[in-house]
Design an enzyme around this catalytic site. Structure first.
Site, PDB file in Angstrom:
ATOM      1  N   TYR A 281       0.883  -1.215  -0.051  1.00  0.00           N
ATOM      2  CA  TYR A 281       0.042  -0.157   0.071  1.00  0.00           C
ATOM      3  C   TYR A 281       0.899   1.126   0.020  1.00  0.00           C
ATOM      4  CZ  TYR A 281      -3.008   3.772   1.328  1.00  0.00           C
ATOM      5  OH  TYR A 281      -3.899   4.813   1.259  1.00  0.00           O
TER       6      TYR A 281
ATOM      7  N   GLU B 161      -3.512   7.405  -3.995  1.00  0.00           N
ATOM      8  CA  GLU B 161      -3.235   6.251  -3.503  1.00  0.00           C
ATOM      9  C   GLU B 161      -2.971   5.169  -4.415  1.00  0.00           C
ATOM     10  OE1 GLU B 161      -5.984   4.953  -0.065  1.00  0.00           O
ATOM     11  OE2 GLU B 161      -6.546   3.716  -1.720  1.00  0.00           O
TER      12      GLU B 161
END
Ligand code: GDP
Ligand code: MN
Length: 381
Positions: free
Chosen positions: A101, A189
């Site tokens: 992530y 993101e």
């Protein structure tokens, strides 16, 4: 404003982030063509502006163009979290060994951007945040100096990324941060950022949320807005220049001024109720704006009572009343309306409203208490 995955990844790619080859398709036949052009195994992905597509069955691997077409047809017929799928992204499939992530957002308490990474990225990142918060690493970024190389390197080491990938990880982090700053985003993101079987780092998914207040600086990005994918109430609110945010409670709120709107919501909560929305009609709102705002509130099926709290300064109480009346005449609301209307031209405003069936009160406290009581009564019936 949210960007779709394909738009987000294209933006990241402009800043040097490696992404899989691919293209969007709006039909099964278009998906087949894209898959044929790619000439290898593909992944077919629903383009909707919500997360959790993978878990909902909106991300599927296809071995042949024919299969890609079949999957595209199936995914295009889906609704994910109530949003219809109108486009799919057909990307070359990769084999992820590790899912990382990597994201950047605003840290409001630090007044700075923050870069966040975790070695345990992928579809369960929310669970990781709850169960193993120490596996999520953050670094605060100086707003003028920007992301420094040593910071990205620190992050790579903190998530125990093998050293061979550090150079690419640093480049991708800087690219992502640059994309975030240049587009005035509030979130950029990559989840997952993967290490592929061929030892490459690549962004498989992308998400960007842009700051609506800065969109006028980015006409190219503003153009990417997908109005089909927006909640209709929020679309209408934008059209009339209203600040509207849908919430989960039962008390619809229409207030002038963001501060007063927040205070009204706080008082509702204090009295044991839950607001159904935030709605600021703004200073000096016209009757039309008020009508539009009230209509939006009344179309929310959760709303059991509407609280109108107007403290007239620049906003004229009679003008607000002139906006409320047509909305009531047209929508014929089945829920009670509690109105606190004070300030400039208050007498005229009250006189106009006296004709309509509304409950008028003089303080916010009374208005909130009454609304909470009425909302609860509505639940019992
Ligand atoms: P999300 O569920 O909306 O976040 O959609 P993602 O694009 O993140 O996809 C969900 C998951 O599908 C990823 O975490 C991967 O595990 C998997 N996935 C996505 N693309 C590929 C691919 O090209 N190959 C493989 N094997 N898995 C993929
Ligand atoms: Mn994802």
């Amino acid at each position: 404003m949210k960007l779709h995955e394909y738009q987000s990844k294209a933006l990241f790619a402009e800043h040097g982030v490696p992404i899989p080859r691919g293209a969007v398709a709006s039909s099964a036949s278009e998906a087949i063509v894209v898959a044929q052009d790619l000439g290898i195994r593909v992944v077919v992905k629903a383009q909707v502006l919500v997360g959790g597509r993978g878990k909902a069955g909106g991300v599927r691997l296809a071995d042949t163009p024919k299969e890609a077409g079949e999957l595209a047809a199936r995914i295009l017929a889906m609704k994910i979290k109530n949003l219809p799928v109108r486009k799919v992204l057909v990307d070359e499939a990769v084999e992820p060994i590790t899912e990382i992530y990597l994201g950047v957002t605003n840290d409001r308490s630090a007044n700075r951007p923050v870069l966040i990474a975790s070695a345990e990225g992928g579809v369960d990142i929310e669970d990781v945040a709850h169960t193993d918060p120490e596996k999520i690493v953050r670094i605060s970024i100086h707003p003028l100096l920007g992301l420094q190389e040593f910071q990205a390197r620190y992050l790579a080491s903190a998530i125990e990324l093998p050293r061979d990938y550090w150079r690419d990880f640093i480049r991708i982090s800087r690219g992502l941060f640059e994309a975030y700053v240049d587009s005035d985003a509030t979130l950029a993101e990559i989840n997952p950022l993967v290490i592929t079987k061929n030892d490459r780092l690549m962004a498989l998914d992308g998400k960007v949320v842009l700051d609506d207040n800065a969109l006028f600086l980015h006409p190219d990005l503003a153009e990417m807005r997908d109005i089909d994918e927006e909640v209709p109430a929020e679309r209408d609110a934008r059209k009339y220049g209203l600040s509207y945010v849908k919430l989960q409670g039962t008390i619809g709120c229409m207030v002038n001024g963001a501060g007063l709107a927040m205070a009204s919501m706080d008082v509702i909560k204090l009295m044991g109720g839950e607001p159904a929305n935030f709605l600021d009609i703004g200073g000096g709102a016209s009757a039309e704006k008020v009508t539009a705002g009230l209509r939006i509130i009344l179309t929310d099926p959760n709303v059991k009572v509407v609280l109108i709290n107007v403290f007239g300064g620049i906003t004229l109480a009679d003008e607000v009343a002139r906006g409320i009346l047509p909305a009531i005449a047209d929508e014929k609301p089945k829920v009670p309306l509690v109105v606190r209307l004070v300030g400039t031209n208050e007498e005229e405003g009250q006189r106009l409203l006296a004709k309509a069936k509304m409950i008028t009160v003089s303080t916010l406290e009374e208005a909130a208490q009454l609304s909470v009581d009425l909302a609860k009564k509505g639940n019992v019936e």
